[in-house]
Design a protein around this motif. Structure first.
Motif, PDB file in Angstrom:
ATOM      1  N   ALA A   8     -59.993  26.435  -0.961  1.00 55.66           N
ATOM      2  CA  ALA A   8     -60.250  25.249  -1.814  1.00 55.66           C
ATOM      3  C   ALA A   8     -60.178  24.122  -1.390  1.00 55.66           C
ATOM      4  N   ASP A   9     -59.525  23.185   0.146  1.00 50.25           N
ATOM      5  CA  ASP A   9     -59.354  22.684   0.600  1.00 50.25           C
ATOM      6  C   ASP A   9     -61.211  22.489   1.353  1.00 50.25           C
ATOM      7  N   LEU A  10     -61.555  23.990   1.698  1.00 46.10           N
ATOM      8  CA  LEU A  10     -62.738  24.142   2.475  1.00 46.10           C
ATOM      9  C   LEU A  10     -63.803  23.402   1.670  1.00 46.10           C
ATOM     10  N   VAL A  11     -64.009  23.351   0.558  1.00 47.23           N
ATOM     11  CA  VAL A  11     -65.028  23.324  -0.115  1.00 47.23           C
ATOM     12  C   VAL A  11     -66.064  21.809  -0.519  1.00 47.23           C
ATOM     13  N   ALA A  12     -66.729  21.906   0.261  1.00 47.91           N
ATOM     14  CA  ALA A  12     -67.374  19.735   0.011  1.00 47.91           C
ATOM     15  C   ALA A  12     -69.010  19.840  -1.036  1.00 47.91           C
ATOM     16  N   VAL A  13     -69.076  18.694  -1.326  1.00 47.70           N
ATOM     17  CA  VAL A  13     -69.998  18.571  -2.448  1.00 47.70           C
ATOM     18  C   VAL A  13     -70.924  18.085  -1.299  1.00 47.70           C
ATOM     19  N   LEU A  14     -72.239  18.053  -1.709  1.00 46.32           N
ATOM     20  CA  LEU A  14     -72.483  17.297  -0.636  1.00 46.32           C
ATOM     21  C   LEU A  14     -73.664  16.845  -1.869  1.00 46.32           C
ATOM     22  N   PRO A  15     -74.285  15.840  -1.373  1.00 50.34           N
ATOM     23  CA  PRO A  15     -74.964  14.104  -1.960  1.00 50.34           C
ATOM     24  C   PRO A  15     -76.512  15.211  -2.794  1.00 50.34           C
ATOM     25  N   GLY A  44     -66.115  43.066   1.809  1.00 51.39           N
ATOM     26  CA  GLY A  44     -67.165  41.581   1.237  1.00 51.39           C
ATOM     27  C   GLY A  44     -65.703  40.788   1.502  1.00 51.39           C
ATOM     28  N   GLY A  45     -64.475  41.099   1.276  1.00 52.54           N
ATOM     29  CA  GLY A  45     -63.443  40.085   1.018  1.00 52.54           C
ATOM     30  C   GLY A  45     -62.376  40.072   2.761  1.00 52.54           C
ATOM     31  N   ALA A  46     -63.126  40.602   2.826  1.00 54.42           N
ATOM     32  CA  ALA A  46     -62.598  41.117   4.063  1.00 54.42           C
ATOM     33  C   ALA A  46     -63.604  39.427   5.216  1.00 54.42           C
ATOM     34  N   LEU A  47     -65.078  40.273   4.885  1.00 55.63           N
ATOM     35  CA  LEU A  47     -66.182  39.229   5.602  1.00 55.63           C
ATOM     36  C   LEU A  47     -65.695  37.383   4.744  1.00 55.63           C
ATOM     37  N   ILE A  48     -65.408  37.418   3.977  1.00 54.06           N
ATOM     38  CA  ILE A  48     -65.557  35.667   3.672  1.00 54.06           C
ATOM     39  C   ILE A  48     -64.471  35.234   3.870  1.00 54.06           C
ATOM     40  N   ARG A  49     -63.107  36.153   3.922  1.00 55.32           N
ATOM     41  CA  ARG A  49     -61.396  35.971   4.698  1.00 55.32           C
ATOM     42  C   ARG A  49     -62.030  35.364   5.638  1.00 55.32           C
ATOM     43  N   GLY A  50     -63.054  36.180   6.727  1.00 49.24           N
ATOM     44  CA  GLY A  50     -63.544  35.904   8.088  1.00 49.24           C
ATOM     45  C   GLY A  50     -64.851  34.666   8.095  1.00 49.24           C
ATOM     46  N   ALA A  51     -65.164  34.932   7.573  1.00 48.88           N
ATOM     47  CA  ALA A  51     -66.176  32.687   7.448  1.00 48.88           C
ATOM     48  C   ALA A  51     -65.566  32.050   7.696  1.00 48.88           C
ATOM     49  N   LEU A  52     -64.650  31.734   6.377  1.00 49.58           N
ATOM     50  CA  LEU A  52     -64.155  31.081   6.029  1.00 49.58           C
ATOM     51  C   LEU A  52     -63.031  30.700   6.831  1.00 49.58           C
ATOM     52  N   ASP A  53     -61.900  31.493   7.819  1.00 56.23           N
ATOM     53  CA  ASP A  53     -61.092  31.099   8.298  1.00 56.23           C
ATOM     54  C   ASP A  53     -62.533  30.129   9.858  1.00 56.23           C
ATOM     55  N   GLN A  54     -63.562  31.128  10.321  1.00 57.37           N
ATOM     56  CA  GLN A  54     -63.887  30.533  10.806  1.00 57.37           C
ATOM     57  C   GLN A  54     -64.497  29.165  11.125  1.00 57.37           C
ATOM     58  N   VAL A  55     -64.916  28.709   9.891  1.00 54.35           N
ATOM     59  CA  VAL A  55     -65.141  27.603   9.401  1.00 54.35           C
ATOM     60  C   VAL A  55     -64.674  26.616   9.442  1.00 54.35           C
ATOM     61  N   ARG A  56     -62.977  27.272   9.197  1.00 53.94           N
ATOM     62  CA  ARG A  56     -61.218  25.964   8.859  1.00 53.94           C
ATOM     63  C   ARG A  56     -61.233  26.192  10.331  1.00 53.94           C
ATOM     64  N   ALA A 113     -66.254  33.221  -5.937  1.00 53.61           N
ATOM     65  CA  ALA A 113     -65.293  33.533  -6.568  1.00 53.61           C
ATOM     66  C   ALA A 113     -64.630  34.193  -5.421  1.00 53.61           C
ATOM     67  N   TYR A 114     -64.484  34.582  -4.417  1.00 52.38           N
ATOM     68  CA  TYR A 114     -63.708  34.596  -3.431  1.00 52.38           C
ATOM     69  C   TYR A 114     -63.003  33.441  -3.055  1.00 52.38           C
ATOM     70  N   ILE A 115     -63.202  32.413  -3.213  1.00 52.25           N
ATOM     71  CA  ILE A 115     -62.375  30.399  -3.178  1.00 52.25           C
ATOM     72  C   ILE A 115     -61.350  31.256  -4.367  1.00 52.25           C
ATOM     73  N   ASP A 116     -62.506  31.147  -5.562  1.00 53.14           N
ATOM     74  CA  ASP A 116     -61.351  30.799  -6.833  1.00 53.14           C
ATOM     75  C   ASP A 116     -60.346  31.844  -6.552  1.00 53.14           C
ATOM     76  N   LYS A 117     -60.653  32.869  -5.997  1.00 52.34           N
ATOM     77  CA  LYS A 117     -59.340  34.163  -6.031  1.00 52.34           C
ATOM     78  C   LYS A 117     -58.020  33.843  -5.053  1.00 52.34           C
ATOM     79  N   HIS A 118     -58.601  33.252  -4.076  1.00 50.85           N
ATOM     80  CA  HIS A 118     -57.837  32.717  -2.772  1.00 50.85           C
ATOM     81  C   HIS A 118     -57.331  31.129  -2.650  1.00 50.85           C
ATOM     82  N   PRO A 119     -57.153  30.548  -4.053  1.00 47.16           N
ATOM     83  CA  PRO A 119     -57.074  28.656  -3.933  1.00 47.16           C
ATOM     84  C   PRO A 119     -55.961  27.858  -2.397  1.00 47.16           C
ATOM     85  N   GLU A 120     -56.163  29.170  -1.622  1.00 43.24           N
ATOM     86  CA  GLU A 120     -55.385  28.153   0.394  1.00 43.24           C
ATOM     87  C   GLU A 120     -57.103  27.927   0.814  1.00 43.24           C
TER      88      GLU A 120
END
Length: 95
Positions: free
Chosen positions: A88-95, A52-64, A79-86
């Protein structure tokens, strides 16, 4: 064990393959360049192995890599982003 994370736009999800078997996925909705993660599942055969962690890491790396942002509606992704603050800069707030 080798694993590979691939975006599957036809199914709106990132998938992780472990030794060529689908081990899990993280579903999303697209809002422009924002990826809204809605649900993550890991096959029972692959749980507690870091898949699961490898999946999210790979997905976030591709989005970045493509300059996108994310909204972690899925609790696992949040939870993954909370544990890996590197990521956090990818998180957007939808209007």
């Amino acid at each position: 064990m080798s694993n590979l994370v691939e975006d599957n736009p036809a199914k709106n999800r990132f998938e992780i393959l472990v030794d060529d078997a689908l081990a899990g996925f993280s579903a999303y909705l697209l809002r422009g360049d924002v990826v809204v993660f809605t649900h993550t599942e890991v096959d029972q055969r692959f749980q507690n192995m870091g898949v699961g962690g490898a999946l999210i890491r790979g997905a976030l790396d591709q989005v970045r890599a493509r300059g996108g942002r994310v909204v972690p509606q899925c609790p696992f992704v949040a939870a993954y982003i909370d544990k890996h603050p590197e990521y956090a800069d990818l998180v957007a707030v939808l209007p």
